[in-house]
Design a protein around this motif. Structure first.
Motif, mmCIF file in Angstrom:
data_model
loop_
_atom_site.group_PDB
_atom_site.id
_atom_site.type_symbol
_atom_site.label_atom_id
_atom_site.label_comp_id
_atom_site.label_asym_id
_atom_site.label_seq_id
_atom_site.Cartn_x
_atom_site.Cartn_y
_atom_site.Cartn_z
ATOM 1 N N PRO A 271 48.296 -62.226 -71.007
ATOM 2 C CA PRO A 271 47.721 -61.638 -69.890
ATOM 3 C C PRO A 271 46.624 -62.522 -69.420
ATOM 4 O O PRO A 271 45.704 -62.969 -69.909
ATOM 5 C CB PRO A 271 47.307 -60.369 -70.687
ATOM 6 C CG PRO A 271 47.911 -59.971 -71.779
ATOM 7 C CD PRO A 271 48.301 -61.567 -72.302
ATOM 8 N N ALA A 272 46.815 -62.519 -67.926
ATOM 9 C CA ALA A 272 45.715 -63.394 -67.233
ATOM 10 C C ALA A 272 44.135 -63.146 -67.493
ATOM 11 O O ALA A 272 43.175 -63.845 -67.526
ATOM 12 C CB ALA A 272 45.941 -63.369 -65.697
ATOM 13 N N ASP A 273 44.135 -61.988 -67.969
ATOM 14 C CA ASP A 273 42.531 -61.421 -68.284
ATOM 15 C C ASP A 273 42.149 -61.574 -69.539
ATOM 16 O O ASP A 273 41.201 -60.990 -69.939
ATOM 17 C CB ASP A 273 42.238 -60.011 -67.566
ATOM 18 C CG ASP A 273 43.102 -58.806 -68.339
ATOM 19 O OD1 ASP A 273 44.305 -59.251 -68.986
ATOM 20 O OD2 ASP A 273 42.867 -57.713 -68.298
ATOM 21 N N LEU A 274 43.187 -62.061 -70.712
ATOM 22 C CA LEU A 274 42.770 -62.120 -71.937
ATOM 23 C C LEU A 274 41.753 -63.052 -72.300
ATOM 24 O O LEU A 274 41.466 -64.237 -71.766
ATOM 25 C CB LEU A 274 44.214 -62.516 -72.821
ATOM 26 C CG LEU A 274 44.216 -61.976 -74.117
ATOM 27 C CD1 LEU A 274 44.369 -60.782 -74.429
ATOM 28 C CD2 LEU A 274 45.106 -63.035 -74.680
ATOM 29 N N TYR A 275 40.851 -62.553 -73.016
ATOM 30 C CA TYR A 275 39.842 -63.574 -73.693
ATOM 31 C C TYR A 275 40.310 -64.962 -74.062
ATOM 32 O O TYR A 275 41.064 -64.942 -74.979
ATOM 33 C CB TYR A 275 38.793 -63.082 -74.520
ATOM 34 C CG TYR A 275 37.853 -63.744 -75.084
ATOM 35 C CD1 TYR A 275 36.486 -63.914 -74.309
ATOM 36 C CD2 TYR A 275 37.835 -64.512 -76.260
ATOM 37 C CE1 TYR A 275 35.276 -64.535 -74.481
ATOM 38 C CE2 TYR A 275 36.640 -65.496 -76.430
ATOM 39 C CZ TYR A 275 35.524 -65.358 -75.677
ATOM 40 O OH TYR A 275 34.619 -66.197 -75.919
ATOM 41 N N GLY A 276 39.807 -65.965 -73.407
ATOM 42 C CA GLY A 276 40.275 -67.229 -73.760
ATOM 43 C C GLY A 276 41.490 -67.695 -73.044
ATOM 44 O O GLY A 276 41.643 -69.075 -73.148
#
Length: 284
Positions: A271-276
């Motif tokens: 996912p684009a908003d995943l941390y890292g």
């Protein structure tokens, strides 16, 4: 997280259970560490085998007095076929218990347990714990066919509230476990739904539980390479308590998760908003 041991476990019994086999192992020191939802990793093929990866199985039962654990094995490939060639008296290299167990219930509560196939194996010990604390339980056990069900008799020993589903209609209700789920939650007033089975089933169970106002706790059946958190092959996108989404390891932070925190639709993606993630860094 569990504190595992590596032991040479002796095979005490191998019993058929429908389409599956139930292994009873004497594993000194292991059973007292087990909590419902923990799993075990078993080496297959012997010391000279080219099969380097262990096979992982939910722990069905653990008896500290007898120093035994039991596993339910389904034949899926070369590794499980090799394990199923074992005989009583053989020893297997076992690492257990592994993973993060289901949250321990406190006091009396009412819970519904939902199992798909032999995914029901880790649910019974927790159901017994809840009834032992004065709570009440119900079960929905489903499978594709009647012979692939597991634990129906065990469930009926705990409660009269047992529903059985099969996709081919060979026994019980024709359909999937989610078909009677909402009605079952309401019928027993379930505060929580505990489930184990295929990912799509867990996703659907979580959605129905949320719609009915019940908590959802899931033991995921994610493919694991090492079982100890090193290889990162079993990661899932999960929302943390701080609201940040991260990849977490099913074998360490799981296999038991709060279903409402798993991003089911994003499994298999980054996912684009995943941390890292690259896009997440740009957004910050």
């Amino acid at each position: 997280m569990a504190h595992p041991l590596q032991v040479r476990a002796r095979v005490l019994d191998i019993a058929p259970a429908g389409a599956y086999s139930r292994f009873l192992l004497r594993a000194p020191g292991v059973a007292g560490r087990v909590r419902p939802g923990h799993f075990a990793a078993v080496a297959v093929g012997g010391e000279d085998s080219a099969m380097l990866l262990r096979r992982t199985f939910s722990i069905h039962r653990a008896d500290p007095e007898q120093e035994t654990v039991s596993l339910v094995v389904a034949e899926r490939g070369r590794g499980t076929r090799e394990l199923l060639r074992s005989r009583v008296g053989d020893t297997v290299d076992l690492v257990a218990p592994l993973g993060t167990a289901f949250p321990q219930p406190v006091g009396a509560m009412t819970a519904l347990f939902v199992g798909g196939g032999h995914g029901s194996a880790p649910l019974f010990a927790l159901a017994e714990q809840i009834t032992g604390q004065g709570g009440a339980v119900g079960f929905i056990l489903g499978a594709s066919t009647a012979d692939r069900l597991f634990g129906v008799d065990s469930a009926r020993k705990l409660t009269p509230d047992v529903l059985v589903t099969t996709e081919d209609g060979s026994t019980g209700i024709k359909g999937r476990v989610t078909l009677p789920l909402a009605e079952a939650v309401r019928a027993i007033g379930a505060e929580a739904v505990y489930s184990c089975g295929p990912m799509d089933m867990l996703h659907a169970v979580t959605e129905v539980a949320a719609a009915e106002g019940a908590r959802s706790f899931c033991a995921v059946e994610e493919a694991m390479g090492c079982g100890t958190g090193l290889c990162m092959t079993c990661v899932l996108p999960v929302v943390g308590e701080d609201g940040v989404s991260r990849f977490v390891r099913s074998c360490v932070e799981g296999p038991c998760f709060d279903g409402a925190r798993v991003r089911w639709d994003d499994i298999g993606t980054v996912p684009a908003d995943l941390y890292g993630a690259a896009d997440a860094g740009a957004q910050r």
